[in-house]
Design an enzyme around this catalytic site. Structure first.
Site, PDB file in Angstrom:
ATOM      1  N   HIS A  58       0.839  -1.203   0.000  1.00  0.00           N
ATOM      2  CA  HIS A  58       0.000   0.000   0.000  1.00  0.00           C
ATOM      3  C   HIS A  58       0.875   1.255   0.000  1.00  0.00           C
ATOM      4  O   HIS A  58       0.687   2.167  -0.814  1.00  0.00           O
ATOM      5  CB  HIS A  58      -0.910  -0.039   1.232  1.00  0.00           C
ATOM      6  CG  HIS A  58      -1.748   1.181   1.421  1.00  0.00           C
ATOM      7  ND1 HIS A  58      -3.113   1.160   1.303  1.00  0.00           N
ATOM      8  CD2 HIS A  58      -1.439   2.467   1.745  1.00  0.00           C
ATOM      9  CE1 HIS A  58      -3.603   2.372   1.537  1.00  0.00           C
ATOM     10  NE2 HIS A  58      -2.592   3.177   1.815  1.00  0.00           N
ATOM     11  N   GLU A  59       1.840   1.281   0.919  1.00  0.00           N
ATOM     12  CA  GLU A  59       2.709   2.452   1.026  1.00  0.00           C
ATOM     13  C   GLU A  59       3.652   2.561  -0.171  1.00  0.00           C
ATOM     14  O   GLU A  59       3.957   3.663  -0.644  1.00  0.00           O
ATOM     15  CB  GLU A  59       3.514   2.397   2.334  1.00  0.00           C
ATOM     16  CG  GLU A  59       2.681   2.290   3.603  1.00  0.00           C
ATOM     17  CD  GLU A  59       1.796   3.495   3.845  1.00  0.00           C
ATOM     18  OE1 GLU A  59       1.849   4.465   3.058  1.00  0.00           O
ATOM     19  OE2 GLU A  59       1.039   3.476   4.815  1.00  0.00           O
ATOM     20  N   HIS A  62       1.901   4.291  -3.035  1.00  0.00           N
ATOM     21  CA  HIS A  62       1.919   5.752  -2.879  1.00  0.00           C
ATOM     22  C   HIS A  62       3.252   6.320  -3.374  1.00  0.00           C
ATOM     23  O   HIS A  62       3.296   7.282  -4.147  1.00  0.00           O
ATOM     24  CB  HIS A  62       1.740   6.134  -1.409  1.00  0.00           C
ATOM     25  CG  HIS A  62       0.346   6.025  -0.883  1.00  0.00           C
ATOM     26  ND1 HIS A  62      -0.737   6.631  -1.497  1.00  0.00           N
ATOM     27  CD2 HIS A  62      -0.145   5.408   0.211  1.00  0.00           C
ATOM     28  CE1 HIS A  62      -1.828   6.382  -0.797  1.00  0.00           C
ATOM     29  NE2 HIS A  62      -1.498   5.631   0.234  1.00  0.00           N
TER      30      HIS A  62
END
Length: 263
Positions: A58-59, A62
């Protein structure tokens, strides 16, 4: 000027992340083969490590999207190595979501990597950077649900099927919660570039507490009911039954379920 060697180092997958993946693989194998003396412990370790892997992805999504958007500093910060220890707020990004998983049995989003937004031009790029994380959860959910919607569950051991169903449940809850237009969450980050300066200034003070506002709202029975009805509706669309997801959650929380209302 960063050299090609330094850029390669900035993007090399971290041994920490590989270690977490190894734990996921070994414990997943233990659940599948019933090798562990206590399958509940194996399920707990498998789901927890898989959840941490999804948080890292997820990170990473980003950061990777930000890199292509113009923020070249994400590499030197270590965000492209998938190392959770490199996050600006490791406690918010990893520890807190794991605690909420263990206590509440749901996938609450964590804190994001720090993106230097001033380096990025274009509202669409800003929105896409914020959306990249939750979209990773969506993709993770679809991959984990593949055996269910493809009808490929023949021969899959029951504990592994239930653990997989619970993982899908976690990814769906994380995606929905993180896409809420609440300050501090990615959903707000998607719409923020399109808001007026005055609105952004008024909302800005709430960014640090948005996470906890969402957590508190889940205790309201009416909100809780609507939320979980939506979650289970999506799960059924992915071929995952409510029974499998709930049973997987109970198997994971072997110490006794503290429920947020998953029925």
């Amino acid at each position: 000027m960063p050299t090609s060697t330094s850029r390669s180092s900035d993007r090399r997958v971290s041994p920490v992340f590989l270690g977490i993946v190894a734990v996921m693989a070994v414990t997943g194998w233990a659940v599948w083969t019933d090798f562990a003396s206590n399958v509940k412990i194996a399920v707990f370790l498998f789901v927890t490590s898989a959840w941490i892997v999804s948080l890292c992805l997820h990170e990473y999504a980003h950061a990777r999207t930000a890199l292509h958007g113009g923020d070249i500093t994400v590499g030197t910060k270590g965000y492209l190595t998938l190392n959770p220890l490199k996050y600006t707020h490791a406690a918010l990004s990893i520890v807190l979501p794991v605690v909420f998983l263990m206590l509440g049995g749901i996938g609450l989003p964590g804190g994001a990597v720090f993106i230097e937004r001033g380096r990025i031009r274009g509202r669409w790029k800003h929105s896409l950077i914020s959306a990249a994380g939750p979209l990773t959860n969506v993709l993770f959910a679809v991959v984990c649900a593949a055996p269910f919607w493809l009808g490929a569950l023949d021969g899959v051991p029951t504990p592994f099927r239930l653990a997989l169903a619970f993982l899908v449940f976690l990814q769906v809850t994380a995606a929905i919660l993180n896409l809420l237009p609440v300050p501090g969450l990615d959903g707000y980050g998607v719409i923020e570039p399109w808001l007026s300066y005055g609105v952004r200034r008024q909302v800005e003070p709430f960014a640090s507490v948005g996470f906890f506002i969402v957590f508190g709202l889940l205790w309201i029975p009416q909100v809780n009911g609507v939320f979980f009805d939506a979650v289970y509706g999506i799960l059924e669309g992915l071929g995952v039954s409510r029974f499998d997801a709930s049973a997987g959650r109970s198997l994971y929380q072997f110490w006794g379920e503290w429920s947020f209302g998953a029925r």
